[in-house]
Design an enzyme around this catalytic site. Sequence first.
Site, PDB file in Angstrom:
ATOM      1  N   ASN A   6       0.863  -1.181   0.000  1.00  0.00           N
ATOM      2  CA  ASN A   6       0.000   0.000   0.000  1.00  0.00           C
ATOM      3  C   ASN A   6       0.898   1.229   0.000  1.00  0.00           C
ATOM      4  O   ASN A   6       1.494   1.571   1.024  1.00  0.00           O
ATOM      5  CB  ASN A   6      -0.893  -0.032   1.251  1.00  0.00           C
ATOM      6  CG  ASN A   6      -1.700   1.238   1.407  1.00  0.00           C
ATOM      7  OD1 ASN A   6      -1.790   2.056   0.486  1.00  0.00           O
ATOM      8  ND2 ASN A   6      -2.282   1.414   2.584  1.00  0.00           N
ATOM      9  N   TRP A   7       0.982   1.880  -1.139  1.00  0.00           N
ATOM     10  CA  TRP A   7       1.903   3.023  -1.270  1.00  0.00           C
ATOM     11  C   TRP A   7       1.326   4.301  -0.683  1.00  0.00           C
ATOM     12  O   TRP A   7       2.012   5.319  -0.624  1.00  0.00           O
ATOM     13  CB  TRP A   7       2.274   3.246  -2.743  1.00  0.00           C
ATOM     14  CG  TRP A   7       3.041   2.115  -3.355  1.00  0.00           C
ATOM     15  CD1 TRP A   7       3.418   0.936  -2.758  1.00  0.00           C
ATOM     16  CD2 TRP A   7       3.549   2.039  -4.708  1.00  0.00           C
ATOM     17  NE1 TRP A   7       4.110   0.151  -3.638  1.00  0.00           N
ATOM     18  CE2 TRP A   7       4.202   0.797  -4.842  1.00  0.00           C
ATOM     19  CE3 TRP A   7       3.490   2.905  -5.801  1.00  0.00           C
ATOM     20  CZ2 TRP A   7       4.810   0.406  -6.040  1.00  0.00           C
ATOM     21  CZ3 TRP A   7       4.091   2.517  -6.993  1.00  0.00           C
ATOM     22  CH2 TRP A   7       4.748   1.285  -7.096  1.00  0.00           C
ATOM     23  N   LYS A   8       0.071   4.278  -0.291  1.00  0.00           N
ATOM     24  CA  LYS A   8      -0.578   5.469   0.280  1.00  0.00           C
ATOM     25  C   LYS A   8      -0.363   6.667  -0.649  1.00  0.00           C
ATOM     26  O   LYS A   8      -0.301   6.499  -1.856  1.00  0.00           O
ATOM     27  CB  LYS A   8      -0.066   5.720   1.705  1.00  0.00           C
ATOM     28  CG  LYS A   8      -0.115   4.443   2.556  1.00  0.00           C
ATOM     29  CD  LYS A   8       0.059   4.673   4.019  1.00  0.00           C
ATOM     30  CE  LYS A   8      -0.025   3.330   4.750  1.00  0.00           C
ATOM     31  NZ  LYS A   8      -0.085   3.454   6.178  1.00  0.00           N
ATOM     32  N   HIS A  83      -9.563   1.034   4.456  1.00  0.00           N
ATOM     33  CA  HIS A  83      -8.309   1.272   5.183  1.00  0.00           C
ATOM     34  C   HIS A  83      -8.586   2.218   6.358  1.00  0.00           C
ATOM     35  O   HIS A  83      -9.397   3.131   6.245  1.00  0.00           O
ATOM     36  CB  HIS A  83      -7.254   1.858   4.246  1.00  0.00           C
ATOM     37  CG  HIS A  83      -5.899   1.882   4.876  1.00  0.00           C
ATOM     38  ND1 HIS A  83      -5.518   2.861   5.766  1.00  0.00           N
ATOM     39  CD2 HIS A  83      -4.854   1.019   4.788  1.00  0.00           C
ATOM     40  CE1 HIS A  83      -4.282   2.601   6.185  1.00  0.00           C
ATOM     41  NE2 HIS A  83      -3.860   1.487   5.607  1.00  0.00           N
ATOM     42  N   GLU A  85      -7.040   4.645   7.476  1.00  0.00           N
ATOM     43  CA  GLU A  85      -6.851   6.078   7.183  1.00  0.00           C
ATOM     44  C   GLU A  85      -8.082   6.649   6.488  1.00  0.00           C
ATOM     45  O   GLU A  85      -8.440   7.815   6.684  1.00  0.00           O
ATOM     46  CB  GLU A  85      -5.568   6.275   6.353  1.00  0.00           C
ATOM     47  CG  GLU A  85      -4.331   6.054   7.214  1.00  0.00           C
ATOM     48  CD  GLU A  85      -3.109   5.564   6.474  1.00  0.00           C
ATOM     49  OE1 GLU A  85      -3.049   5.652   5.239  1.00  0.00           O
ATOM     50  OE2 GLU A  85      -2.187   5.072   7.159  1.00  0.00           O
ATOM     51  N   GLU A 153      -5.628  -4.988  10.289  1.00  0.00           N
ATOM     52  CA  GLU A 153      -4.648  -3.926  10.507  1.00  0.00           C
ATOM     53  C   GLU A 153      -4.974  -3.185  11.795  1.00  0.00           C
ATOM     54  O   GLU A 153      -5.764  -2.223  11.785  1.00  0.00           O
ATOM     55  CB  GLU A 153      -4.658  -2.932   9.335  1.00  0.00           C
ATOM     56  CG  GLU A 153      -4.244  -3.544   8.010  1.00  0.00           C
ATOM     57  CD  GLU A 153      -3.610  -2.509   7.091  1.00  0.00           C
ATOM     58  OE1 GLU A 153      -2.509  -2.761   6.599  1.00  0.00           O
ATOM     59  OE2 GLU A 153      -4.203  -1.443   6.881  1.00  0.00           O
ATOM     60  N   GLY A 159       2.179   2.311  10.748  1.00  0.00           N
ATOM     61  CA  GLY A 159       3.120   3.426  10.628  1.00  0.00           C
ATOM     62  C   GLY A 159       3.789   3.802  11.936  1.00  0.00           C
ATOM     63  O   GLY A 159       4.398   4.854  12.049  1.00  0.00           O
ATOM     64  N   SER A 189       3.142  -2.136  10.328  1.00  0.00           N
ATOM     65  CA  SER A 189       4.588  -2.181  10.560  1.00  0.00           C
ATOM     66  C   SER A 189       5.219  -3.526  10.217  1.00  0.00           C
ATOM     67  O   SER A 189       6.109  -3.989  10.932  1.00  0.00           O
ATOM     68  CB  SER A 189       4.907  -1.770  12.005  1.00  0.00           C
ATOM     69  OG  SER A 189       4.483  -0.435  12.235  1.00  0.00           O
ATOM     70  N   GLY A 211       4.815   1.341   4.762  1.00  0.00           N
ATOM     71  CA  GLY A 211       6.129   1.975   4.645  1.00  0.00           C
ATOM     72  C   GLY A 211       7.186   1.115   3.964  1.00  0.00           C
ATOM     73  O   GLY A 211       7.924   1.595   3.092  1.00  0.00           O
TER      74      GLY A 211
HETATM   75  P1  PGA Z   1       2.675   0.305   7.644  1.00  0.00           P
HETATM   76  O1  PGA Z   1       1.241   0.523   6.951  1.00  0.00           O
HETATM   77  O2  PGA Z   1       3.254  -0.983   7.091  1.00  0.00           O
HETATM   78  O3  PGA Z   1       3.478   1.515   7.237  1.00  0.00           O
HETATM   79  O4  PGA Z   1       2.447   0.223   9.111  1.00  0.00           O
HETATM   80  C1  PGA Z   1       0.375  -0.558   6.727  1.00  0.00           C
HETATM   81  C2  PGA Z   1      -0.897  -0.066   6.071  1.00  0.00           C
HETATM   82  O5  PGA Z   1      -1.355   1.037   6.410  1.00  0.00           O
HETATM   83  O6  PGA Z   1      -1.476  -0.754   5.202  1.00  0.00           O
END
Ligand code: PGA
Length: 231
Positions: A6-8, A83, A85, A153, A159, A189, A211
């Site tokens: 997931n490149w966000k 997600h 976010e 998640e 993150g 993470s 990340g």
């Molecule tokens: P992260 O993000 O690996 O940076 O913790 C995971 C995600 O939000 O899918």
Amino acid sequence: MIVAGNWKMFVGPEPSALAARLASIEGVDVVVAPAYTGICPCVGAGLTTYAQNVHWEPEGAYTGEVSPAMLLEAGAAGAIVGHSERRQYFGESDTAVARRARAALGAGLGVIACVGETQEERDMGDTETVLRVQVEAIGDSCGPHDRLVLAYEPVWAIGTGRTATPELAQEAHAFIKSLLDRPVLYGGSVKPDNAAELMAQPDIDGALVGGASLEIDSFASICEAAARSRS
Ligand code: PGA
């Protein structure tokens, strides 16, 4: 095993360099999820490409949204929905997430539907209640569809560098599968140095990586760890 990056809202690695590095890895389905503007370049490089969200209508007056048909036209194979976010910063409800998932599946796309509790919810002892509500919204709308994958998640692990322990993740994955019998990816993470022990858990069917997916070597080594875990 499935590993999705997931490149966000980041640019992400150069698609053809990433595709070249991933080409020799067998036994794992690798997905990349760039921002919308990155979909065509990733598809062009031969990567299995998902969007980071998708709307439920085929078209209409929904400024800022992208429909399943538009994603198919761009060559995307699926979409992430729900997600944390999106839920936290853009007010996505369980109902909206379920509608997005159902429409994408109906159009022929794959779906990675995310669920997970916040730190506060875990501290209150509400983890299972939260997961049940989130998973049942998706399950009631989609059923155990064969193109549906879930992602656990925990919000406190995203993150933050704080990964769930393999045991804690395993427990949540088993619970989620008891509600909806589909593969469940772990996200939060995931890094090259913790991927193997997470992927070794029986109910962890892959990873959703944020990340560490932005760098070719770290993403590739997570993919390799996933491939080794079931070989
Ligand atoms: P992260 O993000 O690996 O940076 O913790 C995971 C995600 O939000 O899918």
